[in-house]
Design a protein around this motif. Structure first.
Motif, PDB file in Angstrom:
ATOM      1  N   PRO A 132       4.083 -77.203 -95.866  1.00  0.00           N
ATOM      2  CA  PRO A 132       3.961 -76.530 -94.567  1.00  0.00           C
ATOM      3  C   PRO A 132       3.565 -75.059 -94.612  1.00  0.00           C
ATOM      4  O   PRO A 132       4.196 -74.221 -93.954  1.00  0.00           O
ATOM      5  N   HIS A 134       0.630 -72.238 -93.739  1.00  0.00           N
ATOM      6  CA  HIS A 134      -0.509 -72.104 -92.823  1.00  0.00           C
ATOM      7  C   HIS A 134      -1.567 -71.140 -93.363  1.00  0.00           C
ATOM      8  O   HIS A 134      -2.618 -70.983 -92.742  1.00  0.00           O
ATOM      9  N   ASP A 243      -1.715 -79.220 -88.415  1.00  0.00           N
ATOM     10  CA  ASP A 243      -1.441 -77.784 -88.503  1.00  0.00           C
ATOM     11  C   ASP A 243      -2.458 -77.166 -89.458  1.00  0.00           C
ATOM     12  O   ASP A 243      -2.321 -77.274 -90.663  1.00  0.00           O
TER      13      ASP A 243
END
Length: 316
Positions: A132, A134, A243
């Motif tokens: 996770p 970004h 994402d």
């Protein structure tokens, strides 16, 4: 870092602490640099046969206002080897679990993942698997199979070298892998700088840390993983994430592992990727141009520059 390092003085003023964490049933050693409450956290993954020391010059140039975490990859440096076969899936799952253990979202909401060389493959695989982050930084990424790189002949020799180490009896194979003459040939081939002091230090680094691995199996499996995988194979899965990941690619125009056209092609495939090129440098950006790396990383993260740098105008 050696006291004779050109980066030792800058690194000495940055807080550093060694820690351990259990990941997938084994102990991973990692080092935390900078302020624990810094607004940005970067988890850095080193390259093949290295350990955390190799990325310290970038830490030195980044400064202490960034929290940096560098583990020794499983089976290298001080970290235990993973159980079973260490293939790209095993490394990917290890990194996903390690990243989750050291970047608690509530405490470190702005965490970034960085990989150099073999580390770029591990990072790409983990991002494709859902890690996770970004923002991601790839330094000297392995954009295509190493056998297709500009120095494919040397890569093929390396394949023969590792195959020989695999078939020899344990003691002889281990000795071959740690052969100082072969390590020096590798170091001389990859270093592009003409600065004699910097070249000497680079060779010292490789002499000190290039043979610090847990077992023959650890290094042989890692080598096989490095030559059988590349970042490109994970691009579609990364681009398909809900994402999005913003990428910064830091590459060099004399890289012996992946040529510049392939690096540009990789950047064009990664949605919205930013590409920065340093001239006169090869596969050792972390040693020969850490100022270039740090300057661009700070810019990518929206941090003010520490100092002006002319790294992008280096000459061969």
């Amino acid at each position: 870092m050696s006291p004779f390092s050109p980066f030792a003085a800058k690194l000495a003023v940055i807080p550093v602490n060694e820690h351990t964490v259990g990941v997938r049933g084994v102990t991973t050693h990692f080092w935390q640099y900078g302020q624990p409450d810094a607004s940005k956290t970067i988890v850095m993954i080193h390259g093949f046969r290295g350990d955390h020391h190799g990325l310290e010059p970038i830490v030195a140039e980044l400064g202490g206002d960034v929290r940096v975490i560098i583990p020794d990859l499983p089976g290298f440096g001080a970290s235990d080897a993973l159980p079973g076969v260490s293939d790209i899936q095993a490394y990917s799952l290890w990194l996903q679990d390690f990243y989750a253990a050291v970047t608690v979202p509530s405490a470190h909401p702005h965490s970034v993942i960085l990989g150099h060389s073999f580390g770029s493959i591990v990072v790409a695989a983990a991002l494709a698997g859902g890690l996770p982050a970004h923002q991601a930084v790839l330094i000297n990424p392995i954009a295509v199979n190493a056998l297709k790189g500009p120095n494919g002949f040397m890569t093929r020799l390396a394949v023969l070298y590792y195959k020989a180490a695999a078939v020899l009896p344990e003691k002889a194979g281990f000795a071959l892998l740690k052969n100082t003459a072969i390590v020096r040939i590798m170091s001389v081939t990859m270093a592009k700088t003409k600065d004699p002091e910097l070249r000497t230090w680079i060779h010292e680094q490789h002499d000190s840390y290039f043979s610090d691995f847990v077992s023959r199996a650890s290094v042989l499996e890692a080598f096989e993983t490095s030559v059988n995988n590349d970042v490109n194979q994970f691009v579609d899965a990364i681009n398909a994430r809900k994402d999005p990941v913003a990428f910064l690619l830091l590459v060099a125009d004399r890289d012996d592992i992946t040529a510049l056209p392939e690096q540009k092609a990789l950047a064009s495939r990664l949605t919205g990727a930013r590409l920065e090129v340093v001239k006169g440098v090869g596969h050792l950006v972390h040693y020969e141009a850490p100022d270039f790396a740090a300057h661009n990383i700070r810019s990518f993260l929206g941090l003010p520059p520490r100092q002006a740098t002319s790294a992008t105008t280096r000459t061969p």
